[in-house]
Design a protein around this motif. Structure first.
Motif, PDB file in Angstrom:
ATOM      1  N   VAL A  73      -4.014  11.203  -3.827  1.00 39.78           N
ATOM      2  CA  VAL A  73      -4.379  10.423  -5.046  1.00 39.78           C
ATOM      3  C   VAL A  73      -5.543  11.274  -5.913  1.00 39.78           C
ATOM      4  CG1 VAL A  73      -5.219   8.418  -6.373  1.00 39.78           C
ATOM      5  CG2 VAL A  73      -3.692   8.445  -3.997  1.00 39.78           C
TER       6      VAL A  73
ATOM      7  N   GLN B 247      -8.227   7.208  -8.521  1.00 36.92           N
ATOM      8  CA  GLN B 247      -8.772   6.349  -7.188  1.00 36.92           C
ATOM      9  C   GLN B 247      -9.251   4.876  -7.630  1.00 36.92           C
ATOM     10  OE1 GLN B 247     -11.344   8.653  -4.673  1.00 36.92           O
ATOM     11  NE2 GLN B 247      -9.684  10.227  -3.988  1.00 36.92           N
TER      12      GLN B 247
ATOM     13  N   PRO C 106       0.590  -1.091  -0.086  1.00 38.05           N
ATOM     14  CA  PRO C 106      -0.009  -0.081   0.055  1.00 38.05           C
ATOM     15  C   PRO C 106       0.865   1.451  -0.058  1.00 38.05           C
ATOM     16  CG  PRO C 106      -0.749  -1.593   1.646  1.00 38.05           C
ATOM     17  CD  PRO C 106       0.409  -2.106   1.074  1.00 38.05           C
TER      18      PRO C 106
ATOM     19  N   VAL D  65       1.874   1.933  -3.370  1.00 37.93           N
ATOM     20  CA  VAL D  65       1.026   2.351  -4.448  1.00 37.93           C
ATOM     21  C   VAL D  65       0.758   3.766  -4.020  1.00 37.93           C
ATOM     22  CG1 VAL D  65      -1.673   2.135  -4.830  1.00 37.93           C
ATOM     23  CG2 VAL D  65      -0.172  -0.099  -4.591  1.00 37.93           C
ATOM     24  N   ARG D  66       0.420   4.262  -2.920  1.00 38.60           N
ATOM     25  CA  ARG D  66       0.440   5.657  -2.748  1.00 38.60           C
ATOM     26  C   ARG D  66       1.595   6.506  -3.015  1.00 38.60           C
ATOM     27  NH1 ARG D  66      -4.024   7.075  -0.336  1.00 38.60           N
ATOM     28  NH2 ARG D  66      -3.117   9.239   0.098  1.00 38.60           N
TER      29      ARG D  66
ATOM     30  N   GLU E 131      -5.923   2.933  -7.870  1.00 38.75           N
ATOM     31  CA  GLU E 131      -5.263   2.816  -6.488  1.00 38.75           C
ATOM     32  C   GLU E 131      -6.105   1.627  -5.988  1.00 38.75           C
ATOM     33  OE1 GLU E 131      -4.783   5.020  -2.249  1.00 38.75           O
ATOM     34  OE2 GLU E 131      -6.520   5.541  -3.304  1.00 38.75           O
TER      35      GLU E 131
ATOM     36  N   VAL F 129      -0.822  11.219 -13.061  1.00 37.81           N
ATOM     37  CA  VAL F 129      -0.930  11.870 -11.724  1.00 37.81           C
ATOM     38  C   VAL F 129      -0.619  13.418 -11.939  1.00 37.81           C
ATOM     39  CG1 VAL F 129      -0.224  12.161  -9.453  1.00 37.81           C
ATOM     40  CG2 VAL F 129      -0.432   9.713 -10.408  1.00 37.81           C
TER      41      VAL F 129
ATOM     42  N   LEU G   2       0.962   6.968  -6.820  1.00 38.24           N
ATOM     43  CA  LEU G   2      -0.168   7.669  -7.173  1.00 38.24           C
ATOM     44  C   LEU G   2      -0.440   9.036  -6.595  1.00 38.24           C
ATOM     45  CD1 LEU G   2      -2.710   4.750  -7.455  1.00 38.24           C
ATOM     46  CD2 LEU G   2      -1.341   5.904  -9.404  1.00 38.24           C
ATOM     47  N   THR G   3       0.414   9.449  -5.433  1.00 35.43           N
ATOM     48  CA  THR G   3      -0.028  10.708  -4.754  1.00 35.43           C
ATOM     49  C   THR G   3       0.673  11.788  -5.701  1.00 35.43           C
ATOM     50  OG1 THR G   3       1.912  10.233  -3.637  1.00 35.43           O
ATOM     51  CG2 THR G   3      -0.286   9.843  -2.803  1.00 35.43           C
TER      52      THR G   3
ATOM     53  N   LEU H   8      -4.939  -1.558  -7.744  1.00 39.12           N
ATOM     54  CA  LEU H   8      -3.643  -2.096  -7.523  1.00 39.12           C
ATOM     55  C   LEU H   8      -3.547  -2.740  -6.019  1.00 39.12           C
ATOM     56  CD1 LEU H   8      -1.543   0.783  -8.917  1.00 39.12           C
ATOM     57  CD2 LEU H   8      -1.716  -1.370  -9.727  1.00 39.12           C
ATOM     58  N   LEU H   9      -4.560  -2.123  -5.072  1.00 39.54           N
ATOM     59  CA  LEU H   9      -4.352  -2.448  -3.919  1.00 39.54           C
ATOM     60  C   LEU H   9      -5.067  -3.896  -3.690  1.00 39.54           C
ATOM     61  CD1 LEU H   9      -5.308   0.684  -1.606  1.00 39.54           C
ATOM     62  CD2 LEU H   9      -3.103  -0.530  -1.747  1.00 39.54           C
TER      63      LEU H   9
END
Length: 425
Positions: A59, A64, A45, A48-49, A67, A97, A52-53, A70-71
């Protein structure tokens, strides 16, 4: 994790009476911790953040769903870390992004340096619901065609190829495909076809002729005997004649059924190895046995869905065509193993591919089995000939999904006589 020495062996910190220094700060686990101390489960996680942030640490609303996807599909933490840090697709995601890249298929294809990266990212965005359902292979082909035609110097050649694509090949390309794996094969075939046509047009122009004046004898001299060249130019010259642009003719190659290239005893020896050797990955065991025992094509194997497999206690059946086949116990067990192994990656495909939401390619199956010493073409030919010696073509067609014509060809190769089939039936 064993981190402390005790005599000649290693023990964990708690058993050694020492403080636990490698526990994950997220969940307290000491399994698979690394230099940054987060375990695999907590590291995914966080990765991933980071991917994407935006600059605000959030995000974007539009991403979203990506996200969430991917999670929900973590995969191997180390592999995902490398992908998020170094891959071309991850670089494009960071551009999405930051707003540097619009969320459009054409823009994404242009931004990525390789077709494989473009195909992967498009499949990922479709699977996450950020792009509408599209044929990724067709989208890549359409963009390739646009750029390829623009690079052709001769306006006359470019016009002929545009017309040929629009009226000669595009209607074929747009037909629905029975299996998703057929789409890639089809666009690759048309790409080769267009390139062969462009090469012929350039040769005609360099010889000082036009399509209308180029002699048939010079075309016959130009042909190399290549099967792909004959297939491409036979279709092209037929289209030219239909539109009264030329009288040239190229005869297509004759399609013949391959003869068996694998000794029957060797086929059964390899099949027994695949049935008994649990160290072979379940994907390779299943695909190899489906070829060795049932003569299945790699394209049909790749397109198998999880719903095609039915498990009832110790009984496992597989529906390839009209009728379900009860599988021998070792193969059934291998298919159940494959169902479990692929569950995290796909809820549809028995053999998930590299691209999210897509099955494995037929070429990947062929390459994997070649590492085990199995030639798919030879194994399939031997299997179908042996099956045709014991079953009527109609039964083969119903069980394996072959056309009646193909099943009959294998039956004739096997030299079987089925005059008594109605009585047996």
């Amino acid at each position: 994790m064993l981190t402390n020495p005790r005599g000649d062996s290693m023990v964990c910190a708690q058993c050694a009476g020492e403080p636990v220094t490698l526990e994950c700060p997220g969940c307290g686990s000491v399994s698979h911790s690394r230099a940054h101390r987060l375990c695999d489960r907590c590291r995914h996680p966080a990765t991933v953040r980071r991917l994407l942030t935006n600059s605000d640490g959030q995000v974007p609303d539009a991403l979203q769903p990506l996200e969430a996807y991917l999670l929900a599909h973590p995969g191997a933490a180390n592999s995902f870390d490398r992908w998020a840090l170094k891959s071309d697709a991850a670089r494009a995601i960071r551009h999405l992004v930051s707003g540097l890249l619009p969320l459009e298929a054409r823009a994404i294809i242009d931004d990525l340096s390789t077709p494989q990266s473009a195909g992967f990212l498009l499949s990922l965005l479709v699977a996450a619901g950020l792009l509408p359902e599209l044929d990724v292979h067709q989208a890549r082909f359409d963009r390739w065609l646009e750029l390829w035609l623009a690079a052709i110097d001769s306006p006359q050649d470019r016009l002929i190829l545009q017309r040929y694509h629009s009226w000669g090949t595009n209607p074929i390309l747009r037909r629905p495909v029975a299996r998703p794996t057929s789409s890639q094969h089809r666009v690759n075939r048309h790409r080769v076809r267009l390139r062969e046509c462009a090469t012929l047009l350039a040769h005609i122009r360099s010889s000082g002729h036009t399509l209308a004046t180029f002699p048939q004898r010079e075309l016959d001299h130009y042909l190399t005997g290549s099967a792909s060249q004959a297939d491409a130019l036979s279709h092209f010259t037929r289209w030219l004649r239909q539109n009264r642009l030329s009288h040239l003719t190229v005869h297509p190659r004759r399609h013949t059924t391959a003869v068996a290239g694998m000794d029957p005893a060797e086929r059964w020896r390899v099949a027994r190895r695949f049935l008994k050797d649990d160290t072979i990955p379940s994907m390779d065991r299943v695909s190899g046995l489906l070829t060795l025992l049932y003569g299945m094509q790699s394209t049909r194997i790749a397109a198998l869905e999880r719903s095609d497999v039915q498990v009832s206690g110790d009984r496992v059946t597989l529906t390839i065509a009209a009728d379900a086949i009860e599988l021998p116990e070792p193969l059934g067990r291998a298919i159940v193993d494959q169902l479990q192994a692929s569950a995290a990656r796909s809820d549809r495909w028995l053999f998930p591919g590299r691209n999210p939401g897509a099955p494995i390619t037929a070429g990947a199956i062929t390459r994997r089995l070649r590492l085990h010493g199995v030639s798919l073409a030879d194994a399939r030919a031997t299997a179908l000939i042996e099956l045709a010696q014991h079953m009527h073509p109609r039964v083969i067609s119903d069980l394996l999904g072959l056309s009646s014509t193909a099943a009959t060809r294998w039956w004739r190769l096997a030299g079987s006589g089925w005059a008594t089939y109605p009585t047996l039936r």
